[in-house]
Design a protein around this motif. Structure first.
Motif, mmCIF file in Angstrom:
data_model
loop_
_atom_site.group_PDB
_atom_site.id
_atom_site.type_symbol
_atom_site.label_atom_id
_atom_site.label_comp_id
_atom_site.label_asym_id
_atom_site.label_seq_id
_atom_site.Cartn_x
_atom_site.Cartn_y
_atom_site.Cartn_z
ATOM 1 N N MET A 83 -1.192 11.105 1.212
ATOM 2 C CA MET A 83 -1.668 11.661 0.449
ATOM 3 C C MET A 83 -3.893 11.042 0.457
ATOM 4 O O MET A 83 -4.233 10.806 -0.595
ATOM 5 N N GLY A 84 -3.898 10.372 0.507
ATOM 6 C CA GLY A 84 -4.961 9.284 2.027
ATOM 7 C C GLY A 84 -5.081 7.969 0.663
ATOM 8 O O GLY A 84 -5.974 7.966 0.122
ATOM 9 N N ILE A 85 -4.261 7.423 -0.155
ATOM 10 C CA ILE A 85 -4.154 6.183 -0.846
ATOM 11 C C ILE A 85 -3.676 5.052 0.088
ATOM 12 O O ILE A 85 -4.352 3.900 -0.136
ATOM 13 N N CYS A 86 -3.050 5.048 0.984
ATOM 14 C CA CYS A 86 -3.065 3.925 1.704
ATOM 15 C C CYS A 86 -3.411 3.308 2.650
ATOM 16 O O CYS A 86 -3.485 2.196 3.212
ATOM 17 N N PRO B 123 -7.064 3.457 -5.636
ATOM 18 C CA PRO B 123 -6.864 1.952 -4.944
ATOM 19 C C PRO B 123 -7.458 1.786 -4.310
ATOM 20 O O PRO B 123 -8.001 0.583 -3.130
ATOM 21 N N ASP B 124 -8.291 2.939 -3.422
ATOM 22 C CA ASP B 124 -9.210 2.587 -2.203
ATOM 23 C C ASP B 124 -10.541 2.574 -2.780
ATOM 24 O O ASP B 124 -11.585 2.701 -1.618
ATOM 25 N N ARG C 97 -9.537 16.344 0.130
ATOM 26 C CA ARG C 97 -9.387 16.142 -1.219
ATOM 27 C C ARG C 97 -11.084 16.372 -1.671
ATOM 28 O O ARG C 97 -10.755 17.065 -3.143
ATOM 29 N N GLY D 64 1.717 6.767 5.747
ATOM 30 C CA GLY D 64 2.275 5.800 5.274
ATOM 31 C C GLY D 64 2.172 7.498 3.892
ATOM 32 O O GLY D 64 3.437 7.735 3.760
ATOM 33 N N CYS D 65 1.497 7.047 2.884
ATOM 34 C CA CYS D 65 1.623 8.224 1.666
ATOM 35 C C CYS D 65 1.221 9.416 2.083
ATOM 36 O O CYS D 65 1.673 10.532 1.441
ATOM 37 N N THR E 225 1.967 4.255 -3.068
ATOM 38 C CA THR E 225 2.855 5.464 -3.945
ATOM 39 C C THR E 225 3.824 5.643 -4.420
ATOM 40 O O THR E 225 3.409 6.956 -5.507
ATOM 41 N N ASN F 71 0.946 -0.944 0.001
ATOM 42 C CA ASN F 71 0.196 0.412 0.045
ATOM 43 C C ASN F 71 1.012 1.290 -0.122
ATOM 44 O O ASN F 71 0.073 2.474 -0.821
ATOM 45 N N VAL F 72 2.111 1.019 0.575
ATOM 46 C CA VAL F 72 2.685 2.510 1.240
ATOM 47 C C VAL F 72 3.950 2.534 -0.475
ATOM 48 O O VAL F 72 4.030 3.319 -0.546
#
Lengths: 370, 373
Positions: free
Chosen positions: B327-330, A301-302, B346, B324-325, A123, A118-119
């Motif tokens: 930016m709301g992804i991981c 991805p989410d 966002r 983590g990222c 990213t 995920n990271v």
């Protein structure tokens, strides 16, 4: 030439806004349909698992049992585990389908996975030295990776990676190459990092190779072999799907410099250029965890993965509008293309001798126009 | 308290022991045995309290009473306590607190909860409109210190307002079942007679038990209860002259609670008053400026909201939440918000009040926010 350099800053911003718009629309629409989808799938997976393990203990149904457990493990890891751990269903507030709590039927710990996948991978998709999935520290997957003699084994090592995929993924966070090859990591450090991984691996090994065989009594060897087969089937399939998502020949890789001042628009475009889809029917999509829509997955991805099929036409239209490639093909085409790359890169390439990472071949500096 | 023969009880405890064993845990790793049991019956679980709705009724126009049959994990409750009830509405789990209103001695082991559906009550409205027998809900164990003490007090005064009647109803029913010898006064306020949830049963109890006195106060002027108008000192002194000697249990809307509490404090008998807040005072939201505090509950830190993302603010406060990222992804940074509202950086969207999971790297607080960090 990278497609990156074809766009103006304005276009990057516009692309970012268009993708954000798709994302927000899907988010606003999430509800019962998505909850029912994932719950039904979980139910089917658990039934296949229980059924598979039982059938494996009875000789005439053994092949069916192996098939059922293989499918169960694939569903558990891909359409359920991978997607739930992305936080695709966090909005449901169900602790059993939450990215914080979920764990999968794999040797890899959920915590490690969320870090490496995920990271790091999501990213820094396809950014060399940042995205460890580019070769898993084991293979040479890009012309921008400097050639070393060990990469002569690119092809056999890829076969080994497919075979033991769950265990390679489980130890991915150890960055073994840093210990074995580059000597930047100490043995003691490695041992410490391995402890939590071994804890999970042990449980998985005990379940499949001790507990269920023992429960089967005289059928123990049958169950043992069956579980080996099911794990192998899942390993090879998962690895093949993932390779097809990022390594077909036209998929781009990026130098670290791409990350400087990266905007949301740039990020979207990088995800797009760094991923590839493959076509197929509904069953193919479910069995690949909808990673057959790797492009949509990397953009969003989410978002629940079963939504990717619905938004794919819009994503494709945006690509056409801005003259960006939308890399797709049949499973076979993408697989062949991927293996071609693996074969080619096992030997030194022309531009690799320079010994430093650069944009592909005759590259124009990235985003210098901005 | 569920009537079972010794034989079936032996079987069920035996089965429970097997299902809870380490071998079964190892067989079902990493998902756990509950994830397989629920395939067979949605109420089956080794660890969780789940309950099936067995009956639904509508005592008044805007309320609903549910009879719940909990599974074997339910440990019972003390009269006055609440449970957290979780239902799923359009795919999203929502949890609210309800006080069981039944006697703790109910022979069938079932739980009765009554919800009043007010305009903003998302869950109670859902329950009123959608709850059907056969539906399965998730419950917590009973919680809360608002309860009848084990050593039952002699003289009891129960004061409630609106849907705050449910926990004191449980107290009244429990005391009646126990043949309580002391005097009990049941003092209840609501808008009009038609809004009184347990009207008939209360009248019956008052007629049947000579030690129970029922006093109803209706806000509507044209309606005659035993009392007229809102709670006040004069009214209390006339209706319940010995209130100072009683153990008093209070549950109702904020305004009424405040008035009662004040009187007890003025009289210096606050320690005889037990109370339960069942509605939070409304929070005024001003999204234009960074206001309020950010509270990090687990690490017991407090910072003034500076308008940055909750992740940045947590880090500025010296905390190291997983991230983590950024930016709301991981979803690495996802954590539990216990109260308050946040805005998604966002989408610019304002989130819900109350408990939920949020990605702190893309959430800015709007007013005071409490995080489980």
């Amino acid at each position: 030439m990278s497609n990156f350099s074809k766009l103006s800053p304005k276009q990057f911003a516009a692309i970012g806004a268009e993708f954000d718009d798709i994302r927000n629309r899907v988010l606003a629409d999430l509800g019962e349909r998505d909850a029912n989808y994932i719950r039904t799938l979980v139910k089917r997976q658990r039934r296949l698992e229980v059924g598979g393990r039982v059938m494996m203990m009875i000789p005439p149904t053994w092949p069916l049992g192996v098939a059922a457990l293989s499918v169960s493990k694939i569903l558990d890891n891909m359409e359920i585990g991978h997607n739930v751990m992305h936080g695709q269903y966090d909005w449901m507030g169900d602790p059993t389908l939450n990215s914080k709590n979920f764990d999968w039927d794999s040797a890899d710990t959920a915590k490690n996975w969320k870090q490496t996948h995920n990271v790091e991978h999501h990213t820094y998709t396809n950014v060399l030295n940042r995205d460890h999935d580019v070769g898993y520290g084991l293979l040479r997957m890009s012309t921008q990776q400097k050639w070393e003699p060990r990469f002569l084994a690119n092809v056999p090592l890829t076969v080994i990676l497919h075979t033991f995929f769950q265990h390679f993924v489980a130890v991915q966070n150890l960055k073994l190459e840093e210990y074995l090859i580059y000597k930047t990591k100490t043995g003691a450090q490695l041992k410490e990092d391995f402890k939590p991984m071994w804890k999970k691996m042990r449980k998985q090994l005990a379940k499949d190779y001790v507990l269920f065989p023992v429960l089967a009594g005289p059928m123990a060897p049958l169950v043992f072999v069956g579980n080996v087969a099911a794990n192998l089937a899942r390993n090879v399939w998962a690895c093949a799907v993932i390779f097809n998502g990022h390594f077909p020949e036209d998929v781009e890789q990026f130098p670290e410099s791409v990350l400087e001042n990266e905007t949301r628009g740039h990020w979207y475009v990088r995800q797009l250029l760094g991923s590839a889809n493959f076509s197929g029917g509904r069953l193919m999509h479910i069995m690949s965890g909808n990673l057959s829509f790797q492009i949509e997955h990397h953009l969003f991805p989410d978002l629940p993965a079963h939504r990717y099929a619905e938004i794919a036409p819009e994503v494709r239209a945006i690509c056409e509008k801005y003259g960006l490639p939308y890399n797709t093909g049949t499973f076979l085409q993408q697989t062949l293309s991927t293996w071609k790359r693996i074969f080619k890169l096992s030997l030194p390439t022309r531009d690799a001798g320079r010994g430093r990472l650069e944009p592909v071949a005759e590259e124009v500096p990235l985003r210098m126009a901005a | 308290m569920i009537a079972t023969s010794p034989n079936t009880r032996f079987l069920s405890t035996g089965l429970r022991r097997v299902l809870g064993s380490r071998v079964v845990a190892a067989m079902t790793t990493p998902h756990g045995v509950d994830r397989y049991l629920e395939l067979f019956d949605p109420t089956w679980s080794v660890n969780e309290v789940r309950a099936e709705i067995t009956a639904v009724s509508h005592p008044t126009a805007d309320s609903v009473t549910l009879i719940l049959r909990p599974n074997g994990n339910w440990q019972g409750f003390r009269a006055g306590q609440f449970v957290r009830l979780t239902v799923e509405i359009d795919g999203v789990r929502r949890t609210r607190c309800y006080s069981p209103a039944n006697s703790v001695h109910a022979a069938d082991g079932k739980i009765e909860v009554t919800a009043k559906a007010h305009a903003g009550g998302f869950v109670s409205r859902f329950l009123r409109e959608q709850a059907r027998p056969g539906m399965v809900v998730t419950l917590s164990q009973a919680d809360g210190s608002f309860a009848l003490p084990e050593q039952r007090p002699g003289r009891v005064l129960l004061i409630s307002g609106g849907s705050g009647i449910t926990p004191v109803m449980a107290m009244l029913r429990t005391l009646c079942d126990e043949g309580h010898a002391g005097r009990i006064t049941f003092l209840h306020y609501c808008n009009a007679a038609k809004d009184l949830i347990y009207a008939e049963e209360l009248a019956e109890i008052a007629a049947r038990y000579p030690n129970v006195e029922l006093l109803r106060g209706f806000a509507a002027v044209e309606q005659c209860g035993e009392l007229q108008g809102l709670f006040n000192r004069e009214q209390l002194v006339t209706a319940v002259p010995d209130y100072a000697e009683a153990s008093t249990f209070l549950c109702g809307p904020p305004g009424m609670m405040k008035a009662v509490q004040q009187l007890w404090v003025e009289d210096g008998i606050a320690e005889r008053l037990h109370l339960e807040n069942f509605t939070a005072a409304p929070v005024v939201v001003d999204s234009a400026n960074a206001e309020g505090d950010v509270r990090f509950a687990r690490s017991e830190r407090l910072a003034a909201n500076n308008g940055a993302s909750l992740l940045d603010q947590a880090e500025a406060a010296g905390l190291r939440p997983e991230a983590g990222c950024r930016m709301g992804i991981c979803h690495t940074c996802t954590c539990r918000k216990l109260s308050g509202r946040v805005r998604d950086t966002r989408t610019g969207q304002l989130g819900e009040e109350g408990e939920e999971d949020i990605q702190i790297c893309v959430s800015v607080p709007v007013g005071t926010v409490t995080l489980d960090v």
